[in-house]
Design a protein around this motif. Structure first.
Motif, PDB file in Angstrom:
ATOM      1  N   HIS A  10       0.847  -1.198   0.000  1.00  0.00           N
ATOM      2  CA  HIS A  10       0.000   0.000   0.000  1.00  0.00           C
ATOM      3  C   HIS A  10       0.877   1.241   0.000  1.00  0.00           C
ATOM      4  O   HIS A  10       1.864   1.305   0.725  1.00  0.00           O
ATOM      5  N   VAL A  12       0.158   5.246   0.636  1.00  0.00           N
ATOM      6  CA  VAL A  12      -0.879   6.183   1.084  1.00  0.00           C
ATOM      7  C   VAL A  12      -0.281   7.580   1.250  1.00  0.00           C
ATOM      8  O   VAL A  12       0.935   7.729   1.338  1.00  0.00           O
ATOM      9  N   ALA A  13      -1.151   8.573   1.336  1.00  0.00           N
ATOM     10  CA  ALA A  13      -0.695   9.967   1.368  1.00  0.00           C
ATOM     11  C   ALA A  13      -0.381  10.483   2.766  1.00  0.00           C
ATOM     12  O   ALA A  13       0.479  11.344   2.923  1.00  0.00           O
ATOM     13  N   THR A  14      -1.076   9.973   3.786  1.00  0.00           N
ATOM     14  CA  THR A  14      -0.906  10.537   5.129  1.00  0.00           C
ATOM     15  C   THR A  14      -0.692   9.440   6.174  1.00  0.00           C
ATOM     16  O   THR A  14      -1.100   8.290   5.955  1.00  0.00           O
ATOM     17  N   ASP A  17      -3.967   7.757   7.009  1.00  0.00           N
ATOM     18  CA  ASP A  17      -4.362   6.718   6.053  1.00  0.00           C
ATOM     19  C   ASP A  17      -3.593   5.430   6.329  1.00  0.00           C
ATOM     20  O   ASP A  17      -4.151   4.333   6.250  1.00  0.00           O
ATOM     21  N   ASP A  80       4.076  10.871  -1.192  1.00  0.00           N
ATOM     22  CA  ASP A  80       3.318  11.603  -2.196  1.00  0.00           C
ATOM     23  C   ASP A  80       3.473  10.863  -3.521  1.00  0.00           C
ATOM     24  O   ASP A  80       4.569  10.793  -4.084  1.00  0.00           O
ATOM     25  N   THR A  81       2.372  10.290  -4.014  1.00  0.00           N
ATOM     26  CA  THR A  81       2.438   9.468  -5.228  1.00  0.00           C
ATOM     27  C   THR A  81       2.717  10.286  -6.482  1.00  0.00           C
ATOM     28  O   THR A  81       3.053   9.718  -7.512  1.00  0.00           O
ATOM     29  N   HIS A 100      -1.716  -1.128  -3.914  1.00  0.00           N
ATOM     30  CA  HIS A 100      -2.944  -0.407  -3.595  1.00  0.00           C
ATOM     31  C   HIS A 100      -2.574   1.013  -3.183  1.00  0.00           C
ATOM     32  O   HIS A 100      -1.700   1.204  -2.349  1.00  0.00           O
ATOM     33  N   GLN A 101      -3.249   1.967  -3.785  1.00  0.00           N
ATOM     34  CA  GLN A 101      -3.002   3.372  -3.445  1.00  0.00           C
ATOM     35  C   GLN A 101      -4.197   3.905  -2.684  1.00  0.00           C
ATOM     36  O   GLN A 101      -5.333   3.702  -3.094  1.00  0.00           O
ATOM     37  N   GLY A 102      -3.958   4.544  -1.569  1.00  0.00           N
ATOM     38  CA  GLY A 102      -5.039   5.061  -0.746  1.00  0.00           C
ATOM     39  C   GLY A 102      -5.513   4.018   0.254  1.00  0.00           C
ATOM     40  O   GLY A 102      -4.881   2.984   0.449  1.00  0.00           O
ATOM     41  N   VAL A 103      -6.657   4.291   0.878  1.00  0.00           N
ATOM     42  CA  VAL A 103      -7.148   3.431   1.953  1.00  0.00           C
ATOM     43  C   VAL A 103      -8.300   2.537   1.517  1.00  0.00           C
ATOM     44  O   VAL A 103      -8.961   1.941   2.356  1.00  0.00           O
TER      45      VAL A 103
END
Length: 179
Positions: A10, A12-14, A17, A80-81, A100-103
């Motif tokens: 995964h 994720v941005a934060t 997340d 940061d993708t 997987h990107q994000g939650v």
């Protein structure tokens, strides 16, 4: 490198997340550990169900994360993708399997990640064929068909072929056939 569909990857941005994803993985039996350096001297750590997590802030950390993923550890990376570092991380992890990107729940967009052979096999299974019959109809060996179905199960985050077919039909928008 060998594709390892069972290890979660995964980006994720934060950190929030990341916490959400890590809680879900812990619930599913994964052991989480901060940082990307592996404590185990054995090369293959797949059996330990270990997920490493942290922020990717430099190329050295990126290399550690990709090496850990190649050795079979799960990865939850905060990055940061859209940055060059983020794009490099996603490209490198994608060589090992789905990222997987994000939650989003695992399997939420799995249909888009299926290869055409997997779609064809799942369509045939949904129509009532056995794996052997579906493999023969698609001109695949039974071993290859079983491998493709196992990869699809991992993408959908399910344990059985029946669950994979139902998840495939649900995400594709087709109603499941009555039993």
């Amino acid at each position: 490198m060998t594709r390892q569909p069972d290890a979660p990857r995964h980006v994720v941005a934060t950190p929030g997340d990341a916490d959400t994803v890590l809680r879900r993985l812990t619930r599913d039996g994964w052991v989480t550990r901060e940082g990307f350096a592996l404590p185990d001297p054995a090369w293959d750590v797949t059996g330990s169900r270990l997920v490493l997590h942290g922020r990717i802030a430099d190329p050295d950390t990126l290399q550690l994360a990709v090496l850990a993923a190649a050795r079979g550890a799960g990865i939850v990376a905060v990055c940061d993708t859209n940055s060059p570092l983020g794009r490099a991380l996603i490209d490198d992890l994608a060589r090992l399997g789905p990222v997987h990107q994000g939650v989003a729940e695992a399997g939420d967009n799995a249909v888009a990640e299926l290869v055409p052979e997997q779609r064809a096999l799942l369509d045939r299974l949904a129509a009532g064929d056995t794996i052997a019959a579906a493999a023969a109809a698609e001109f695949l060996s039974l071993r290859t068909a079983n491998r493709r179905i196992a990869e699809a199960r991992a993408l959908f985050g399910v344990r059985t072929t029946r669950e994979a077919v139902l998840a495939y039909l649900r995400q594709r928008g087709a109603p499941p056939r009555p039993h």
